[in-house]
Design an enzyme around this catalytic site. Structure first.
Site, PDB file in Angstrom:
ATOM      1  N   GLU A  99     -36.847 -10.146   4.400  1.00 36.54           N
ATOM      2  CA  GLU A  99     -37.065 -10.601   5.776  1.00 36.54           C
ATOM      3  C   GLU A  99     -36.899 -12.114   5.864  1.00 36.54           C
ATOM      4  OE1 GLU A  99     -37.236 -10.306   8.806  1.00 36.54           O
ATOM      5  OE2 GLU A  99     -38.710  -8.890   9.563  1.00 36.54           O
ATOM      6  N   ASP A 100     -36.548 -12.605   7.049  1.00 38.64           N
ATOM      7  CA  ASP A 100     -36.465 -14.049   7.247  1.00 38.64           C
ATOM      8  C   ASP A 100     -37.862 -14.665   7.352  1.00 38.64           C
ATOM      9  OD1 ASP A 100     -36.980 -12.851   9.724  1.00 38.64           O
ATOM     10  OD2 ASP A 100     -35.431 -13.963  10.818  1.00 38.64           O
ATOM     11  N   ILE A 101     -38.715 -14.052   8.176  1.00 41.43           N
ATOM     12  CA  ILE A 101     -40.048 -14.620   8.407  1.00 41.43           C
ATOM     13  C   ILE A 101     -41.016 -13.512   8.806  1.00 41.43           C
ATOM     14  CG2 ILE A 101     -39.395 -15.247  10.789  1.00 41.43           C
ATOM     15  CD1 ILE A 101     -41.339 -17.652  10.535  1.00 41.43           C
ATOM     16  N   ASP A 103     -44.383 -13.018  10.799  1.00 39.85           N
ATOM     17  CA  ASP A 103     -45.215 -13.715  11.777  1.00 39.85           C
ATOM     18  C   ASP A 103     -46.442 -12.849  12.061  1.00 39.85           C
ATOM     19  OD1 ASP A 103     -45.749 -15.783  13.673  1.00 39.85           O
ATOM     20  OD2 ASP A 103     -44.950 -14.518  15.260  1.00 39.85           O
ATOM     21  N   SER A 104     -46.404 -12.013  13.095  1.00 36.10           N
ATOM     22  CA  SER A 104     -47.525 -11.098  13.361  1.00 36.10           C
ATOM     23  C   SER A 104     -47.606 -10.019  12.285  1.00 36.10           C
ATOM     24  CB  SER A 104     -47.360 -10.440  14.733  1.00 36.10           C
ATOM     25  OG  SER A 104     -46.268  -9.547  14.723  1.00 36.10           O
ATOM     26  N   GLY A 105     -46.454  -9.706  11.687  1.00 31.86           N
ATOM     27  CA  GLY A 105     -46.397  -8.622  10.706  1.00 31.86           C
ATOM     28  C   GLY A 105     -46.024  -7.285  11.336  1.00 31.86           C
ATOM     29  N   LEU A 106     -45.930  -7.242  12.654  1.00 27.75           N
ATOM     30  CA  LEU A 106     -45.649  -5.980  13.365  1.00 27.75           C
ATOM     31  C   LEU A 106     -44.277  -5.421  12.999  1.00 27.75           C
ATOM     32  CD1 LEU A 106     -47.089  -6.939  16.886  1.00 27.75           C
ATOM     33  CD2 LEU A 106     -48.033  -5.234  15.306  1.00 27.75           C
ATOM     34  N   THR A 107     -43.279  -6.286  12.905  1.00 26.16           N
ATOM     35  CA  THR A 107     -41.927  -5.836  12.562  1.00 26.16           C
ATOM     36  C   THR A 107     -41.907  -5.215  11.174  1.00 26.16           C
ATOM     37  OG1 THR A 107     -41.020  -7.635  13.901  1.00 26.16           O
ATOM     38  CG2 THR A 107     -39.511  -6.555  12.367  1.00 26.16           C
ATOM     39  N   ASP A 159     -33.108 -18.023  14.249  1.00 26.57           N
ATOM     40  CA  ASP A 159     -32.552 -18.468  15.520  1.00 26.57           C
ATOM     41  C   ASP A 159     -33.626 -18.758  16.561  1.00 26.57           C
ATOM     42  OD1 ASP A 159     -33.267 -15.624  15.823  1.00 26.57           O
ATOM     43  OD2 ASP A 159     -32.391 -15.854  17.818  1.00 26.57           O
TER      44      ASP A 159
HETATM   45  P1  IMP Z   1     -43.343 -10.377  13.526  1.00 25.29           P
HETATM   46  O1  IMP Z   1     -43.098  -8.956  13.877  1.00 25.29           O
HETATM   47  O2  IMP Z   1     -44.257 -11.039  14.520  1.00 25.29           O
HETATM   48  O3  IMP Z   1     -43.833 -10.569  12.114  1.00 25.29           O
HETATM   49  O4  IMP Z   1     -41.990 -11.142  13.728  1.00 25.29           O
HETATM   50  C1  IMP Z   1     -41.023 -11.169  12.791  1.00 25.29           C
HETATM   51  C2  IMP Z   1     -39.665 -11.470  13.392  1.00 25.29           C
HETATM   52  O5  IMP Z   1     -39.739 -12.358  14.511  1.00 25.29           O
HETATM   53  C3  IMP Z   1     -38.805 -12.152  12.388  1.00 25.29           C
HETATM   54  O6  IMP Z   1     -38.023 -11.222  11.682  1.00 25.29           O
HETATM   55  C4  IMP Z   1     -37.975 -13.097  13.212  1.00 25.29           C
HETATM   56  O7  IMP Z   1     -36.773 -12.466  13.595  1.00 25.29           O
HETATM   57  C5  IMP Z   1     -38.773 -13.379  14.439  1.00 25.29           C
HETATM   58  N1  IMP Z   1     -39.455 -14.676  14.349  1.00 25.29           N
HETATM   59  C6  IMP Z   1     -40.781 -14.894  14.198  1.00 25.29           C
HETATM   60  N2  IMP Z   1     -41.063 -16.195  14.133  1.00 25.29           N
HETATM   61  C7  IMP Z   1     -39.888 -16.840  14.226  1.00 25.29           C
HETATM   62  C8  IMP Z   1     -39.505 -18.238  14.185  1.00 25.29           C
HETATM   63  O8  IMP Z   1     -40.322 -19.163  14.041  1.00 25.29           O
HETATM   64  N3  IMP Z   1     -38.170 -18.494  14.310  1.00 25.29           N
HETATM   65  C9  IMP Z   1     -37.237 -17.523  14.452  1.00 25.29           C
HETATM   66  N4  IMP Z   1     -37.540 -16.216  14.468  1.00 25.29           N
HETATM   67  C10 IMP Z   1     -38.858 -15.870  14.367  1.00 25.29           C
HETATM   68 MG    MG Z   2     -35.808 -11.027  12.335  1.00 27.64          MG
END
Ligand code: IMP
Ligand code: MG
Length: 174
Positions: A99-101, A103-107, A159
């Site tokens: 994964e790139d990042i 954040d919440s962890g939901l993805t 992005d």
């Molecule tokens: P999560 O589901 O909140 O963990 O979000 C993860 C996804 O959100 C990552 O795979 C990114 O594509 C996108 N994302 C979250 N934070 C950033 C950021 O700071 N820059 C760009 N993309 C982000």
């Molecule tokens: Mg992503």
């Protein structure tokens, strides 16, 4: 010329990223010695990280991609959809989700649920960036590039509204 806006601040240089990717690849090589790994890249953000990583891992490997959609703009809607599935079966594979990042962890949570059903030999997680303060679901991240502060970042595949993925450094948008 591509002009970097003045409200961007550099968090990690390409040289720092390069060094960290080397270290992660060496760790994976050591941890999976004698085995074959199957990397699952999450499009589109993980593309550049995965491309750098695979060229430095020294155990046999294969890779595949999936795509999910959960974001528009800078904040999570919390709704995750699979918009491109894997092309190959992962049954009996040692899977590493790239994964790139996180954040919440939901993805990632959604992706892991999808993959667990498919009888992989093991599933590990490798995230280029981790923003632990935004976590909504707890999960174990086996390999992390950098832990970042609570700022939106772009570059090295990440992005903002599909722009800035091409930047070799990681920048925070203030
Ligand atoms: P999560 O589901 O909140 O963990 O979000 C993860 C996804 O959100 C990552 O795979 C990114 O594509 C996108 N994302 C979250 N934070 C950033 C950021 O700071 N820059 C760009 N993309 C982000
Ligand atoms: Mg992503």
């Amino acid at each position: 010329m591509l002009e970097i806006p003045s409200y961007f601040t550099r968090l990690y240089t390409a040289a720092e990223i390069d060094k960290r990717v080397d270290e992660i690849a060496a760790q994976i090589t050591e941890d999976f010695a004698g085995r074959k790994v199957h990397l699952v890249g999450v499009l589109r953000g993980a593309n550049i990280f995965l491309s750098d990583l695979v060229r430095r891992i020294e155990v046999p490997l294969s890779y595949d991609f999936l795509a999910v959609s959960s974001y528009s703009g800078t904040s999570s809607t919390g709704v995750v959809r699979l918009i491109k599935d894997l092309d190959e079966s992962i049954e009996s594979e040692h899977v590493i989700v790239v994964e790139d990042i996180i954040d919440s962890g939901l993805t990632l949570n959604y992706i892991l649920e999808q993959l667990q059903h498919r009888k992989p030999a093991s599933v590990h997680v490798c995230a280029f960036l981790n923003r632990p303060h935004s976590r909504k679901v707890e999960m174990k991240i086996d390999y992390t590039g950098f832990e970042i502060p609570d700022k939106f970042v772009v570059g090295y595949g990440l992005d903002f509204e599909q722009k800035w993925r091409q930047l070799p450094d990681i920048w925070a948008i203030n």
